[in-house]
Design a protein around this motif. Structure first.
Motif, mmCIF file in Angstrom:
data_model
loop_
_atom_site.group_PDB
_atom_site.id
_atom_site.type_symbol
_atom_site.label_atom_id
_atom_site.label_comp_id
_atom_site.label_asym_id
_atom_site.label_seq_id
_atom_site.Cartn_x
_atom_site.Cartn_y
_atom_site.Cartn_z
ATOM 1 N N LYS A 102 0.831 -1.198 0.000
ATOM 2 C CA LYS A 102 0.000 0.000 0.000
ATOM 3 C C LYS A 102 0.871 1.255 0.000
ATOM 4 O O LYS A 102 2.055 1.194 0.335
ATOM 5 N N VAL A 103 0.269 2.391 -0.333
ATOM 6 C CA VAL A 103 0.974 3.666 -0.252
ATOM 7 C C VAL A 103 1.384 3.904 1.202
ATOM 8 O O VAL A 103 0.559 3.749 2.123
ATOM 9 N N LEU A 104 2.639 4.275 1.407
ATOM 10 C CA LEU A 104 3.153 4.354 2.779
ATOM 11 C C LEU A 104 4.253 5.403 2.907
ATOM 12 O O LEU A 104 4.764 5.930 1.922
ATOM 13 N N GLY A 105 4.620 5.671 4.152
ATOM 14 C CA GLY A 105 5.710 6.585 4.442
ATOM 15 C C GLY A 105 6.313 6.239 5.790
ATOM 16 O O GLY A 105 5.643 5.661 6.650
ATOM 17 N N ILE A 106 7.565 6.589 5.992
ATOM 18 C CA ILE A 106 8.239 6.355 7.268
ATOM 19 C C ILE A 106 9.158 7.533 7.565
ATOM 20 O O ILE A 106 9.719 8.152 6.651
ATOM 21 N N ASP A 107 9.267 7.862 8.852
ATOM 22 C CA ASP A 107 10.208 8.909 9.244
ATOM 23 C C ASP A 107 10.776 8.595 10.619
ATOM 24 O O ASP A 107 10.058 8.139 11.515
ATOM 25 N N ILE A 108 12.081 8.848 10.776
ATOM 26 C CA ILE A 108 12.753 8.687 12.050
ATOM 27 C C ILE A 108 13.548 9.948 12.323
ATOM 28 O O ILE A 108 14.185 10.498 11.423
ATOM 29 N N GLN A 109 13.438 10.453 13.548
ATOM 30 C CA GLN A 109 14.109 11.702 13.911
ATOM 31 C C GLN A 109 14.665 11.600 15.321
ATOM 32 O O GLN A 109 13.997 11.090 16.221
ATOM 33 N N GLN A 110 15.870 12.140 15.508
ATOM 34 C CA GLN A 110 16.424 12.237 16.849
ATOM 35 C C GLN A 110 15.632 13.259 17.655
ATOM 36 O O GLN A 110 15.251 14.314 17.142
ATOM 37 N N ILE A 111 15.347 12.956 18.904
ATOM 38 C CA ILE A 111 14.566 13.837 19.755
ATOM 39 C C ILE A 111 15.443 14.973 20.279
ATOM 40 O O ILE A 111 16.479 14.728 20.902
ATOM 41 N N VAL A 112 15.033 16.213 19.991
ATOM 42 C CA VAL A 112 15.792 17.398 20.407
ATOM 43 C C VAL A 112 14.830 18.423 21.010
ATOM 44 O O VAL A 112 13.677 18.521 20.613
ATOM 45 N N GLU A 113 15.331 19.201 21.957
ATOM 46 C CA GLU A 113 14.496 20.157 22.671
ATOM 47 C C GLU A 113 13.985 21.296 21.785
ATOM 48 O O GLU A 113 12.900 21.833 22.012
ATOM 49 N N LYS A 114 14.769 21.676 20.781
ATOM 50 C CA LYS A 114 14.410 22.862 19.995
ATOM 51 C C LYS A 114 13.112 22.709 19.225
ATOM 52 O O LYS A 114 12.572 23.703 18.725
ATOM 53 N N ILE A 115 12.571 21.483 19.129
ATOM 54 C CA ILE A 115 11.322 21.304 18.382
ATOM 55 C C ILE A 115 10.190 22.102 19.010
ATOM 56 O O ILE A 115 9.232 22.482 18.335
ATOM 57 N N GLY A 116 10.306 22.392 20.312
ATOM 58 C CA GLY A 116 9.271 23.186 20.969
ATOM 59 C C GLY A 116 9.111 24.563 20.354
ATOM 60 O O GLY A 116 8.000 25.084 20.248
ATOM 61 N N ARG A 117 10.220 25.154 19.924
ATOM 62 C CA ARG A 117 10.168 26.481 19.296
ATOM 63 C C ARG A 117 9.645 26.419 17.868
ATOM 64 O O ARG A 117 9.106 27.397 17.351
ATOM 65 N N LEU A 118 9.836 25.267 17.230
ATOM 66 C CA LEU A 118 9.475 25.126 15.820
ATOM 67 C C LEU A 118 8.043 24.653 15.608
ATOM 68 O O LEU A 118 7.525 24.728 14.492
ATOM 69 N N ALA A 119 7.401 24.171 16.659
ATOM 70 C CA ALA A 119 6.085 23.537 16.528
ATOM 71 C C ALA A 119 5.056 24.370 15.754
ATOM 72 O O ALA A 119 4.322 23.828 14.917
ATOM 73 N N PRO A 120 4.939 25.686 15.980
ATOM 74 C CA PRO A 120 3.922 26.460 15.244
ATOM 75 C C PRO A 120 4.152 26.488 13.736
ATOM 76 O O PRO A 120 3.247 26.867 12.986
ATOM 77 N N ARG A 121 5.332 26.101 13.285
ATOM 78 C CA ARG A 121 5.602 26.093 11.846
ATOM 79 C C ARG A 121 4.994 24.881 11.150
ATOM 80 O O ARG A 121 4.792 24.920 9.935
ATOM 81 N N PHE A 122 4.744 23.797 11.914
ATOM 82 C CA PHE A 122 4.227 22.602 11.260
ATOM 83 C C PHE A 122 2.928 22.074 11.865
ATOM 84 O O PHE A 122 2.335 21.141 11.340
ATOM 85 N N LEU A 123 2.473 22.686 12.960
ATOM 86 C CA LEU A 123 1.206 22.287 13.566
ATOM 87 C C LEU A 123 0.225 23.450 13.558
ATOM 88 O O LEU A 123 0.585 24.588 13.846
ATOM 89 N N SER A 124 -1.025 23.155 13.241
ATOM 90 C CA SER A 124 -2.072 24.172 13.261
ATOM 91 C C SER A 124 -2.459 24.469 14.713
ATOM 92 O O SER A 124 -2.137 23.693 15.624
ATOM 93 N N PRO A 125 -3.161 25.576 14.977
ATOM 94 C CA PRO A 125 -3.622 25.851 16.345
ATOM 95 C C PRO A 125 -4.451 24.706 16.927
ATOM 96 O O PRO A 125 -4.341 24.402 18.119
ATOM 97 N N ARG A 126 -5.268 24.058 16.105
ATOM 98 C CA ARG A 126 -6.066 22.918 16.582
ATOM 99 C C ARG A 126 -5.168 21.783 17.039
ATOM 100 O O ARG A 126 -5.416 21.144 18.074
ATOM 101 N N GLU A 127 -4.110 21.526 16.284
ATOM 102 C CA GLU A 127 -3.204 20.441 16.641
ATOM 103 C C GLU A 127 -2.355 20.794 17.860
ATOM 104 O O GLU A 127 -2.115 19.949 18.733
ATOM 105 N N LEU A 128 -1.903 22.023 17.947
ATOM 106 C CA LEU A 128 -1.133 22.445 19.113
ATOM 107 C C LEU A 128 -1.938 22.295 20.398
ATOM 108 O O LEU A 128 -1.377 22.030 21.469
ATOM 109 N N ALA A 129 -3.263 22.427 20.287
ATOM 110 C CA ALA A 129 -4.119 22.378 21.469
ATOM 111 C C ALA A 129 -4.161 20.997 22.109
ATOM 112 O O ALA A 129 -4.453 20.881 23.310
ATOM 113 N N PHE A 130 -3.894 19.929 21.344
ATOM 114 C CA PHE A 130 -3.973 18.596 21.961
ATOM 115 C C PHE A 130 -2.598 18.053 22.381
ATOM 116 O O PHE A 130 -2.497 16.924 22.863
#
Length: 213
Positions: A102-130
């Motif tokens: 089937k159509v698929l995708g995979i992603d692996i990323q090292q966990i880093v603290e700076k993602i907290g600052r970047l979150a509004p760039r890839f998450l909508s307000p609705r998504e940030l709320a949960f």
């Protein structure tokens, strides 16, 4: 060497810890002239990542001939002369690949603290709320980031807005891993995907598999 292999719903994914030398990969893969030319254009550690994902795909698709990765006009990888779908990812010392019907995708990323600052760039307000507000917030954000990367890879085309076109259903983060759903909605294309996540060492891994309508 391959360290994790997991079967799920007509697909298989695996993770490879890159510990081998470049010479070892070259001996195993026996690259074609075209592949050698591709590799020569790559410098530094990215050469090892390039080799490792191909070795991993070869391990996931056994056969008389090695499964060869080719890319389409958008840069999405495909298996030459095969109906199987494939997706690849890498982060630092780890490479990941997923192959299935089937159509698929995979992603692996090292966990880093700076993602907290970047979150509004890839998450909508609705998504940030949960997002979990306390101790698991960073891990929760990494699941969302990897999920959107996996959806983007599954879609396989460009000009995607991560906030507007890649949508995640609300979910609570579980330390033992879990699942939820997401959607890709872009122009005339709309599809729902099953998303599964798990933490491996200091990385987050997410797989996306399209759901049949």
């Amino acid at each position: 060497m391959p360290i994790v292999s997991q079967h799920q719903d007509q697909s298989t994914y695996a993770i490879w810890r890159i510990e081998e030398s470049e010479a070892w990969f070259l001996e195993q893969l026996q690259l074609s002239a075209a592949e050698h030319a591709q590799l020569e254009a790559i410098k530094g550690w990215r050469r090892m990542e390039w080799l490792a994902v191909r070795q991993l795909v070869a391990a996931l698709v056994p056969g008389a001939e090695r499964a060869i990765l080719v890319k389409d006009e958008y840069g999405k990888p495909h298996l030459h002369n095969s109906p199987l779908h494939v997706s690849i990812s890498h982060s630092h010392q780890l490479a990941a690949a997923m192959v299935g019907k089937k159509v698929l995708g995979i992603d692996i990323q090292q966990i880093v603290e700076k993602i907290g600052r970047l979150a509004p760039r890839f998450l909508s307000p609705r998504e940030l709320a949960f997002i979990h507000p306390a101790e698991h917030r960073i891990a929760h954000l990494h699941v969302c980031w990897c999920a959107k990367e996996a959806l983007y890879k599954a879609y396989g085309k460009r000009e995607i807005d991560f906030c507007d076109h890649l949508l995640l259903d609300p979910f609570d983060y579980q330390t033992e891993g879990g699942s939820f759903q997401g959607r890709v909605i872009k122009d005339e294309f709309e599809a729902t995907f099953a998303l599964k996540y798990s933490k491996f060492e200091d990385c987050m891994l997410v797989t996306a598999t399209i759901l049949e309508v």
